[in-house]
Design a protein around this motif. Structure first.
Motif, PDB file in Angstrom:
ATOM      1  N   CYS A   1       0.814  -1.221   0.000  1.00 53.95           N
ATOM      2  CA  CYS A   1       0.000   0.000   0.000  1.00 53.95           C
ATOM      3  C   CYS A   1       0.848   1.272   0.000  1.00 53.95           C
ATOM      4  CB  CYS A   1      -0.902   0.006   1.225  1.00 53.95           C
ATOM      5  SG  CYS A   1       0.053   0.006   2.767  1.00 53.95           S
TER       6      CYS A   1
ATOM      7  N   CYS B   1      -2.510  -4.766  -0.600  1.00 60.17           N
ATOM      8  CA  CYS B   1      -1.267  -4.787   0.174  1.00 60.17           C
ATOM      9  C   CYS B   1      -1.180  -6.116   0.923  1.00 60.17           C
ATOM     10  CB  CYS B   1      -1.251  -3.631   1.163  1.00 60.17           C
ATOM     11  SG  CYS B   1       0.098  -3.716   2.359  1.00 60.17           S
TER      12      CYS B   1
ATOM     13  N   VAL C   1       0.173  -6.793   3.633  1.00 60.24           N
ATOM     14  CA  VAL C   1       0.065  -6.684   5.086  1.00 60.24           C
ATOM     15  C   VAL C   1      -1.335  -6.247   5.520  1.00 60.24           C
ATOM     16  CG1 VAL C   1       1.045  -5.654   7.176  1.00 60.24           C
ATOM     17  CG2 VAL C   1       2.528  -6.104   5.211  1.00 60.24           C
ATOM     18  N   CYS C   2      -1.789  -5.073   5.045  1.00 58.39           N
ATOM     19  CA  CYS C   2      -3.046  -4.512   5.559  1.00 58.39           C
ATOM     20  C   CYS C   2      -4.257  -4.815   4.679  1.00 58.39           C
ATOM     21  CB  CYS C   2      -2.903  -3.007   5.749  1.00 58.39           C
ATOM     22  SG  CYS C   2      -2.715  -2.119   4.188  1.00 58.39           S
TER      23      CYS C   2
HETATM   24 ZN    ZN Z   1      -0.402  -1.973   3.728  1.00 61.76          ZN
END
Ligand code: ZN
Length: 340
Positions: free
Chosen positions: A292, A323, A325-326
């Motif tokens: 992101c 993304c 991760v998120c």
């Molecule tokens: Zn992210």
């Protein structure tokens, strides 16, 4: 552009990779426009990439550093990232675009076409003796150093196996012939045993070893051994120079291909943190994902074995991805890895 020694207060050092004092090459340029400086920044990155791939025979990935990983004084940093045989990443050279940041801080100006003073646009780029570390780690095997022919100080080692005048005469003749073709070679005339000489040439990474014994001499031939694959061949003296010339090219290519294949085998597209954890523990390398652009997600990745972003890769399909991760909308395609 200069080579000079620099000092960094490193807490933990590692020979050739991270030391408190090391030699580096640094270049700086000043330009009258941002466009021109940006072209220069890219040009230097390409020069480093070419040097790594065509001379050091190390395949590299190139791209832009994230805001977190770039040189703090730069508008952006381009990087050359190499993967070692064990899958650990090595930042190998960088090229920075400074914009007018330093020019404004130090008031560096020029007179432009409108006859007005304007701050210059700067670039800075560098590589260091870390390249030697990369070279050692990228190609060495259990017998020692393996040097690509293009940068080997000596490309051929001639080893007379028996202490006979005819064998020494033949060694001299081949040495002269090689020299006449601009191939660097030497004769090991020391009193050490033949086995010791073979091993020593291997430890030192000499690309080709020529062994000359009594039997070879009788057959008008020599034994040629290549360092990269340990392959042995008996070659007729009439063909020796052509054979060595071709072999040097072949060794250079083989080392690059090995590095390319190692990188390819250790480059993974990843979409979840579970996947990242599994791969980084089993077969570390370059992990490619979408991101992101937020530093918090980069920091989150670091919790997995200290993974850091290597570089942002040019991509225009980010809109369709999330993304890693998120799970928010991705802005960049990026590579990750564990670094030295
Ligand atoms: Zn992210």
């Amino acid at each position: 552009n200069q080579w000079c020694s620099v000092v960094r207060w490193e807490k933990e050092t590692r020979p050739f990779l991270r030391s408190r004092e090391f030699l580096w090459q640094e270049g700086h340029t000043a330009h009258s426009s941002a466009e021109e400086a940006k072209v220069e920044t890219q040009k230097m990155l390409d020069i480093y990439k070419t040097f790594f791939e065509e001379y050091l025979a190390i395949h590299v990935m190139t791209g832009r550093k994230t805001e977190k990983e770039k040189f703090a004084g730069a508008e952006y940093t381009l990087t050359v990232e190499a993967l070692m045989q064990n899958g650990i990443c090595l930042q190998s050279a960088t090229s920075h675009y400074f914009g007018q940041k330093f020019a404004k801080a130090y008031d560096v100006k020029f007179i432009n076409k409108e006859n007005e003073y304007e701050h210059v646009y700067q670039t800075s780029w560098g590589a260091s003796t870390r390249m030697i570390g990369a070279l050692i780690m990228a190609h060495s095997d259990d017998r020692g150093l393996v040097l690509p022919p293009k940068i080997a100080p000596k490309q051929v080692c001639i080893i007379p196996i028996a202490n006979e005048p005819a064998i020494y005469a033949m060694s001299e003749k081949i040495n002269e012939l090689l020299k006449s073709k601009s191939i660097t070679s030497y004769i090991d005339t020391s009193n050490k045993s033949a086995g010791f000489k073979f091993a020593e040439a291997e430890v030192n990474g000499i690309p080709i070893r020529i062994e000359i014994g009594s039997k070879d001499l009788m057959n008008d031939s020599v034994t040629v051994v290549r360092r990269d694959t340990h392959e042995k061949e008996v070659i007729n003296l009439n063909n020796i120079i052509d054979h060595i010339s071709t072999l040097l090219v072949s060794i250079q290519e083989n080392l690059y291909n090995k590095s390319f294949n190692n990188t390819k085998e250790r480059t993974f597209d990843v979409t979840s943190l579970e996947e990242v954890t599994k791969i980084i523990n089993e077969t570390p390398g370059f992990l490619i994902s979408y991101w992101c652009g937020k530093e918090s997600c980069e920091t989150k990745m670091k919790e997995i074995k200290g993974i850091k972003s290597r570089c942002i890769i040019e991509s225009d399909d980010c809109n369709n991805h999330k993304c890693i991760v998120c799970q928010e909308k991705a802005k960049h395609k990026i590579s990750w890895g564990i670094q030295y």
